[in-house]
Design a protein around this motif. Structure first.
Motif, short mmCIF file in Angstrom:
data_model
loop_
_atom_site.label_atom_id
_atom_site.label_comp_id
_atom_site.label_asym_id
_atom_site.label_seq_id
_atom_site.Cartn_x
_atom_site.Cartn_y
_atom_site.Cartn_z
N VAL A 114 0.85 -1.18 0.00
CA VAL A 114 0.00 0.00 0.00
C VAL A 114 0.89 1.24 0.00
N VAL A 115 0.51 2.23 -0.81
CA VAL A 115 1.24 3.50 -0.84
C VAL A 115 0.34 4.56 -0.22
N ARG A 116 0.69 5.02 0.98
CA ARG A 116 -0.13 6.00 1.69
C ARG A 116 0.17 7.44 1.28
N SER A 117 1.19 7.64 0.47
CA SER A 117 1.57 9.00 0.08
C SER A 117 1.33 9.27 -1.39
N TYR A 118 0.44 8.49 -2.01
CA TYR A 118 0.11 8.68 -3.41
C TYR A 118 -1.11 9.59 -3.54
N GLY A 119 -1.06 10.52 -4.47
CA GLY A 119 -2.20 11.38 -4.76
C GLY A 119 -2.33 11.58 -6.26
N SER A 120 -3.56 11.52 -6.77
CA SER A 120 -3.76 11.66 -8.21
C SER A 120 -3.57 13.10 -8.67
N LEU A 396 -4.35 13.09 -1.81
CA LEU A 396 -4.10 11.71 -1.41
C LEU A 396 -5.18 10.81 -2.00
N THR A 397 -4.76 9.66 -2.50
CA THR A 397 -5.64 8.72 -3.19
C THR A 397 -5.22 7.30 -2.82
N ARG A 421 -2.04 15.64 3.80
CA ARG A 421 -0.89 15.78 2.91
C ARG A 421 0.08 14.62 3.15
N ALA A 422 0.86 14.32 2.14
CA ALA A 422 1.95 13.35 2.31
C ALA A 422 3.12 14.05 2.97
#
Length: 470
Positions: A114-120, A396-397, A421-422
């Protein structure tokens, strides 16, 4: 387009025409004539061309925007107007929890990342911002794959770019009626590459689907001499190319592919009752439970079948399958249930379908061959709105990755205390695209290709892959 035709004429309303046995889409990426393309690609596969790796991608795209907080970052220590409305569940990772509708995934957290710091970076329903990552060709990665690898798999003839909608797995669903078929033209868009590289949609029916089946009487099929006579042109053309050896072998292989057909890959009835039961998400909730809300009429309880079909297509050689799960409306306004009520049926369905896919792929020894990516076009606002819902939010996504030979069992990145925010390792769609491309292609060789658009060859220079996956 490779066509095997019956040499005897057949009359139709416009006169006489040759009956077509089967068409396999034009493999335009090599720029070869249709009479030569399939055998040459079969030959290239046999010699182990390393540009296109023996991998497949399944992109599960959650239409409408899933909440990153209710998925994989519950923030239960945050104020009540931020934290997950479904609570949290412990995972295999110490101190890491998932939202309360994902018990099966929580118990398998060591099997995926899982990537918790991904945002589209996308605050609206513009799917192409994720699937194209803003590339200059305006082409979804699925179309780019078809341009590089060929529109069809050379060995099986199956399309290399397929879109799996709910209508593809259950009969008598009206396309564009209750589902989001008409609302996602950009999800798999081919952009400047042209319509030849568009996704094949098996729900389209008609001629597209019929082209996957060989319909010919038994006496004509058994007349192999007549069939091979129609392929003589292939052999003569292939023998003129110095680097093709054993042209007749690949000519015969091409015939075997054609007579074997690929339609069965789309037929879920080929699966055992136990496998169908494993993937069954219809039993989780009645469809009317969510479809009483206007926007959520696009939702279904068919995701399990869609994921099973995706696995079958990958096994048959399809390189890129996009699965669309619609109806992720989280506003909690007049279109969706108050207090994020839609997360309960839809979250449980994703939990069940993705867990079944992971288990099935691992048991079949395909976890290094198939990459699953689960995401959506955006996340949801960390602060709950006045209706108890969450609105559009691109910073974040949710992002889950499984298989493909990547490093699994991780939680990459971190968000701040309110999931706004990441604060560690921020990533965007271009990072995700380059990660997937590294799974599918030898990026060094891709940059050297002269027979594909330079904009594709240069994509590897536009961003870095997600840290810790490769």
């Amino acid at each position: 387009m490779l066509t095997i035709a019956d040499p005897r004429p057949t009359r139709h309303c416009q006169g006489l025409a040759r009956r077509e046995f089967l068409k396999i889409g034009a493999l335009g990426s090599l720029g070869l004539g249709s009479m030569l393309t399939l055998p040459q690609l079969l030959q290239a596969k046999a010699t182990g061309s390393p540009l296109v790796k023996d991998k497949s991608v399944v992109l599960l795209f959650l239409q409408g925007g899933p909440s990153h907080i209710e998925f994989f970052d519950p923030k239960m220590s945050a104020p009540s107007e931020y934290r997950s409305v479904t609570g949290e569940l412990p995972t295999k990772h110490a101190g890491i929890t998932f939202g309360g509708t994902f018990p099966q995934l929580a118990s398998r957290a060591d099997k995926f990342t899982v990537v918790r710091s991904y945002g589209s970076g996308n605050n609206g329903h513009t799917y192409e911002s994720v699937t194209t990552a803003g590339n200059s060709l305006k082409s979804a990665l699925s179309a780019i794959y078809a341009r590089v690898a060929g529109v069809n798999n050379a060995a099986s003839g199956i399309p290399n770019n397929v879109l799996v909608l709910p209508e593809a797995v259950k009969e008598n669903l009206k396309i564009g009626s209750n589902f989001e078929t008409g609302a996602l033209p950009t999800l798999t868009q081919s952009g400047d590459l042209g319509p030849s590289y568009s996704a094949f949609n098996p729900a389209g029916g008609g001629q597209l689907k019929e082209n996957l089946e060989l319909k010919v009487s038994a006496d004509r099929l058994l007349d192999r001499r007549n069939l091979l006579a129609n392929l003589d042109g292939m052999k003569r053309a292939a023998e003129q190319i110095a680097n093709v050896k054993g042209a007749s072998e690949f000519q015969q292989q091409a015939l075997d592919v054609i007579t074997r057909g690929v339609a069965q890959a789309f037929d879920l009835k080929q699966e055992s009752a136990a496998t169908l039961e494993r993937y069954d998400t219809e039993k989780l909730f009645p469809l009317a439970e969510v479809q009483r809300w206007s926007d959520m009429k696009r939702s279904t309880n068919l995701l399990g079948r869609q994921m099973l079909l995706a696995r079958r297509l990958c096994e048959a050689g399809c390189g890129f399958v996009t699965v669309s799960d619609c109806g992720w409306d989280m506003h909690s306004n007049e279109n969706s249930p108050k207090f994020l009520g839609g997360i309960h049926p839809l979250g449980r369905q994703v939990d069940h379908a993705v867990s079944a896919f992971i288990d099935d792929v691992r048991e079949r020894g395909l976890e290094d061959k198939i990459l699953l990516v689960v995401t959506g076009e955006m996340g949801r606002t960390p602060r709950i709105n006045n209706n108890g819902g969450r609105d559009h939010y691109g910073d974040l996504t949710p992002l889950l990755l499984f298989g493909g030979g990547l490093k699994m069992g991780q939680v990459i990145g971190q968000s701040d205390a309110k999931a706004e925010r990441a604060i560690a390792n921020p990533f965007r769609p271009n990072n995700l695209m380059i990660t997937i491309m590294n799974v599918l292609f030898d990026m060094g060789l891709l940059r050297l290709q002269t027979n594909i658009p330079r904009d594709i060859a240069r994509l590897g220079e536009t961003a870095e892959p997600i840290d810790g996956l490769l």
